[in-house]
Design a protein around this motif. Structure first.
Motif, PDB file in Angstrom:
ATOM      1  N   ARG A   1      -3.329   3.913   4.252  1.00  0.00           N
ATOM      2  CA  ARG A   1      -4.045   3.176   3.197  1.00  0.00           C
ATOM      3  C   ARG A   1      -4.239   1.715   3.598  1.00  0.00           C
ATOM      4  O   ARG A   1      -5.289   1.114   3.326  1.00  0.00           O
ATOM      5  CB  ARG A   1      -3.269   3.257   1.882  1.00  0.00           C
ATOM      6  CG  ARG A   1      -3.223   4.645   1.270  1.00  0.00           C
ATOM      7  CD  ARG A   1      -4.596   5.081   0.770  1.00  0.00           C
ATOM      8  NE  ARG A   1      -4.516   6.350   0.084  1.00  0.00           N
ATOM      9  CZ  ARG A   1      -4.338   6.487  -1.230  1.00  0.00           C
ATOM     10  NH1 ARG A   1      -4.224   5.405  -1.990  1.00  0.00           N
ATOM     11  NH2 ARG A   1      -4.284   7.679  -1.788  1.00  0.00           N
ATOM     12  N   TYR A  45       0.853  -1.190   0.000  1.00  0.00           N
ATOM     13  CA  TYR A  45       0.000   0.000   0.000  1.00  0.00           C
ATOM     14  C   TYR A  45       0.885   1.235   0.000  1.00  0.00           C
ATOM     15  O   TYR A  45       2.065   1.170   0.362  1.00  0.00           O
ATOM     16  CB  TYR A  45      -0.915   0.009   1.224  1.00  0.00           C
ATOM     17  CG  TYR A  45      -1.899  -1.133   1.261  1.00  0.00           C
ATOM     18  CD1 TYR A  45      -3.140  -1.028   0.640  1.00  0.00           C
ATOM     19  CD2 TYR A  45      -1.579  -2.329   1.885  1.00  0.00           C
ATOM     20  CE1 TYR A  45      -4.038  -2.085   0.656  1.00  0.00           C
ATOM     21  CE2 TYR A  45      -2.469  -3.392   1.909  1.00  0.00           C
ATOM     22  CZ  TYR A  45      -3.695  -3.258   1.282  1.00  0.00           C
ATOM     23  OH  TYR A  45      -4.570  -4.316   1.296  1.00  0.00           O
ATOM     24  N   PRO A  61      -6.601  -6.000  -0.602  1.00  0.00           N
ATOM     25  CA  PRO A  61      -5.252  -5.820  -1.109  1.00  0.00           C
ATOM     26  C   PRO A  61      -5.011  -6.668  -2.337  1.00  0.00           C
ATOM     27  O   PRO A  61      -5.425  -7.802  -2.403  1.00  0.00           O
ATOM     28  CB  PRO A  61      -4.372  -6.277   0.057  1.00  0.00           C
ATOM     29  CG  PRO A  61      -5.240  -7.204   0.836  1.00  0.00           C
ATOM     30  CD  PRO A  61      -6.630  -6.682   0.695  1.00  0.00           C
ATOM     31  N   ARG A 119      -2.960   1.666  -3.926  1.00  0.00           N
ATOM     32  CA  ARG A 119      -3.867   1.652  -2.791  1.00  0.00           C
ATOM     33  C   ARG A 119      -3.597   2.842  -1.880  1.00  0.00           C
ATOM     34  O   ARG A 119      -2.471   3.254  -1.731  1.00  0.00           O
ATOM     35  CB  ARG A 119      -3.702   0.344  -2.024  1.00  0.00           C
ATOM     36  CG  ARG A 119      -4.114  -0.865  -2.869  1.00  0.00           C
ATOM     37  CD  ARG A 119      -5.584  -0.925  -3.059  1.00  0.00           C
ATOM     38  NE  ARG A 119      -5.943  -1.824  -4.137  1.00  0.00           N
ATOM     39  CZ  ARG A 119      -7.190  -1.959  -4.576  1.00  0.00           C
ATOM     40  NH1 ARG A 119      -8.181  -1.269  -4.062  1.00  0.00           N
ATOM     41  NH2 ARG A 119      -7.466  -2.775  -5.557  1.00  0.00           N
TER      42      ARG A 119
END
Length: 302
Positions: free
Chosen positions: A130, A125, A292, A302
């Motif tokens: 995030r 990320y 994810p 992300r």
């Protein structure tokens, strides 16, 4: 804590943040030797209760009997794990092996102390914030999967076939038989015929062994995954014909492995390999659109 633009947040696994997990995280190092730390997020309204095995309250939250869900994460250099460079690194087998080993070592270290949901390698990320947002969005999914994995362990079961000799004379000698007199042409046909029969016999043994092992596993395992068979340098001269993973309750693990190994001894020409206990890699759910993502094309999105 939000990381600088020079790093990304790499996530190894999800688990409940119990005292046992905190102990496992103490001094734990991940990729490039970076410290692994927990990331938590507020559970959404109506989040499922943790499984009974994870009811230990986390440190500093003794007024709340429920542990919180957490990611195990570490910072990684953005120069190596951004979208462009990951594509290059994924073609570098040495780099890929080092990262995979570090990822696995972290997951296994945590799995010895707690139920973990392993995430795929290269789940990254932009920063810790995030990652926390993703954890909150996927809280229900992670919690439900952890409940199914609680007090379970993964075991691998592989069957290998020994290579068949090229010469029927070697087979005859191995059984104490005198070589049969013959012409070169007949010898060639006999060799081809003997090879064919030997191969068919080995495959027949493998099918019988696989059926017997599956019957035994059905009494103990809660889930099964059939992976593609391995080949090449991974197997050597033997042929891998079965590569399954089973999710087994911890209470049945010893009986599962013992009965599997004993049953395989009844079959000639095959070699059984039982591996584990492992963290449940084969039984982690696939990522959803909100969860994810894994792989070089998903880094830093992300």
């Amino acid at each position: 804590m939000t990381r600088s633009s020079d790093t990304l947040t790499y996530v190894y696994a999800a688990a409940y943040l119990t005292e046992a997990l905190r102990d496992a995280l103490t001094d734990l190092r991940g990729i490039y030797g970076m410290t692994v730390h927990p990331l938590t997020a507020e559970p959404p309204t109506g989040a499922p209760e943790p499984p009974m095995g994870a009811t230990e309250p986390p440190m500093g939250a003794l007024d709340d009997p429920r542990p919180v869900l957490a990611f195990a994460a570490s910072p990684v250099p953005a120069d190596d794990f951004n979208e462009h460079d990951l594509k290059t690194h994924f073609e570098d087998l040495r780099w890929l092996e080092d990262v995979a080993r570090a990822h696995h070592d972290v997951v296994q270290a945590l799995a010895t102390r707690a139920t973990v949901l392993p995430l795929r390698m290269a789940t990254v990320y932009q920063d810790d914030d995030r990652a926390r947002q993703a954890l909150s969005r996927q809280h229900h999914v992670f919690a439900a999967r952890l409940a199914e994995l609680d007090a379970h362990t993964e075991f691998g079961v592989k069957i290998y076939l020994a290579p068949v000799t090229d010469s029927p004379e070697e087979d005859r000698a191995a059984h104490g038989e005198a070589p049969a007199p013959t012409t070169p042409g007949k010898a060639y046909l006999q060799r081809r015929k003997a090879q064919h029969h030997a191969v068919e016999a080995r495959y027949g043994q493998a099918r019988q062994a696989a059926a017997a092992l599956e019957a035994i596993a059905s009494h103990y395992a809660t889930h099964r995954v059939s992976h593609p068979v391995q080949n090449g340098a991974l197997t050597g001269p033997a042929e891998n014909v079965l590569n399954d993973a089973y999710l087994v309750p911890n209470a049945h693990a010893q009986r599962f492995t013992t009965e599997i190994e004993e049953a395989a001894n009844a079959y000639d020409g095959i070699r059984l390999e039982v591996t584990g206990p492992w963290a449940p890699y084969s039984f982690a759910m696939p990522p959803s659109d909100e969860g994810p993502r894994t792989g070089p094309d998903q880094a830093q999105r992300r």
